[in-house]
Design an enzyme around this catalytic site. Sequence first.
Site, PDB file in Angstrom:
ATOM      1  CE  LYS A 206      -3.582   2.437   2.573  1.00 19.82           C
ATOM      2  NZ  LYS A 206      -4.508   2.395   3.706  1.00 19.82           N
ATOM      3  CE  LYS A 258      -6.125   2.009  -0.482  1.00 24.19           C
ATOM      4  NZ  LYS A 258      -6.462   2.191   0.874  1.00 24.19           N
TER       5      LYS A 258
HETATM    6  C1  PBG Z   1      -7.147   3.289   5.632  1.00 26.10           C
HETATM    7  C2  PBG Z   1      -7.608   3.259   4.218  1.00 26.10           C
HETATM    8  C3  PBG Z   1      -7.501   4.275   3.279  1.00 26.10           C
HETATM    9  C4  PBG Z   1      -8.090   3.807   2.100  1.00 26.10           C
HETATM   10  C5  PBG Z   1      -8.533   2.508   2.359  1.00 26.10           C
HETATM   11  N1  PBG Z   1      -8.195   2.179   3.668  1.00 26.10           N
HETATM   12  C6  PBG Z   1      -6.994   5.673   3.426  1.00 26.10           C
HETATM   13  C7  PBG Z   1      -5.546   5.926   3.603  1.00 26.10           C
HETATM   14  O1  PBG Z   1      -4.717   5.019   3.700  1.00 26.10           O
HETATM   15  O2  PBG Z   1      -5.190   7.109   3.674  1.00 26.10           O
HETATM   16  C8  PBG Z   1      -8.204   4.571   0.832  1.00 26.10           C
HETATM   17  C9  PBG Z   1      -9.223   4.072  -0.143  1.00 26.10           C
HETATM   18  C10 PBG Z   1      -9.524   5.022  -1.256  1.00 26.10           C
HETATM   19  O3  PBG Z   1      -8.863   6.065  -1.439  1.00 26.10           O
HETATM   20  O4  PBG Z   1     -10.481   4.737  -1.996  1.00 26.10           O
HETATM   21  N2  PBG Z   1      -8.230   3.147   6.531  1.00 26.10           N
END
Ligand code: PBG
Length: 333
Positions: A206, A258
């Site tokens: 991520k 992601k």
């Molecule tokens: C963390 C989380 C995020 C997203 C999914 N889980 C936000 C981040 O890491 O800042 C982002 C998903 C998206 O942008 O559609 N809880």
Amino acid sequence: MTSGIVYRPRRLRATPRIRRLVAEHRLHAADLVLPLFVKEGLAEPAPITSMPGQVQHTLDTLGEAVAAAARAGLGGVMLFGIPAVRDAVGSQGDAPDGILQRGIAAARAAVAEFEAATGRPGPVVMADTCLDEFTDHGHCGVLTADGAVDNDATLERYAAMAVAQARAGADVVAPSGMMDGQVAVIRDALDDAGYQDVSILAYSAKYASPFYGPFREAVDSALQGDRRTYQMDAANLREGLREADLDLAEGADIVMVKPAMSYLDVLHAVAERSDVPVAAYQVSGEYAMIEAAAANGWIDRDAAIKESVLSIKRAGADVILTYWALEIAEWIR
Ligand code: PBG
């Protein structure tokens, strides 16, 4: 008189029927997971401005959305909760009556109703296992006295959250905070609490990304600053593979990359070496970009959506999280 051309690839592009026959990849509704937001204390669904067409749900409309996902044949739903009260440790994240736990229960009830009525499988209920929606500082973990995100103290919170989510009825918990060791700690906690059958979808690679921008509005995020001390640097592919390997060794059932579109190379490389299913998350900013361009008349919306999601599939995703899941399922019916 022949032209000398040995083979003509255009033959297989000549008609819609031949193109359909030879398509190497296809989308199925069952591959798609719909992310959904549920907010405590809402009387009516609240539109998310930067994600046109998406809303923060009430518990009631969340149940309706899960029922719609079931009818569309979607593979899953991924739930995010937005609490009324936040604190330093994100207490509502594992409170038995916390909004996410109540949302999970409502989703499971909708799935059970669908399955009883139709005899068909409903969507898998997944929950985001992370603290950022629940902390008053907006970070994905608890902080040390000097404001750094404390890895090991955060792991204890994730373990408690995962167990609370399992107890509420989650089929899958999805740790997304990029703390070291999070999968192992959650696996142990779930097993100790008797939830051996609850799966872990690990947000393995991520990346720290501006493409999460609209999501911050979707969850009313309080974050000041960024997540660069825990989420990954866009420059790094090898490190993403290492993260996926660690999560596999710790017992992840599904690994995820992601965002999706800026990281198709990472997704492909993870898919090549993973012996568990691989997911990809087409994030809020990817959604917002296409919607915004389409709203301006600058792009063919539906074709752009189809191409974007197909590219994620082609790169190797078995499971795709996308805010367009319901609409795509209608198209490919
Ligand atoms: C963390 C989380 C995020 C997203 C999914 N889980 C936000 C981040 O890491 O800042 C982002 C998903 C998206 O942008 O559609 N809880």
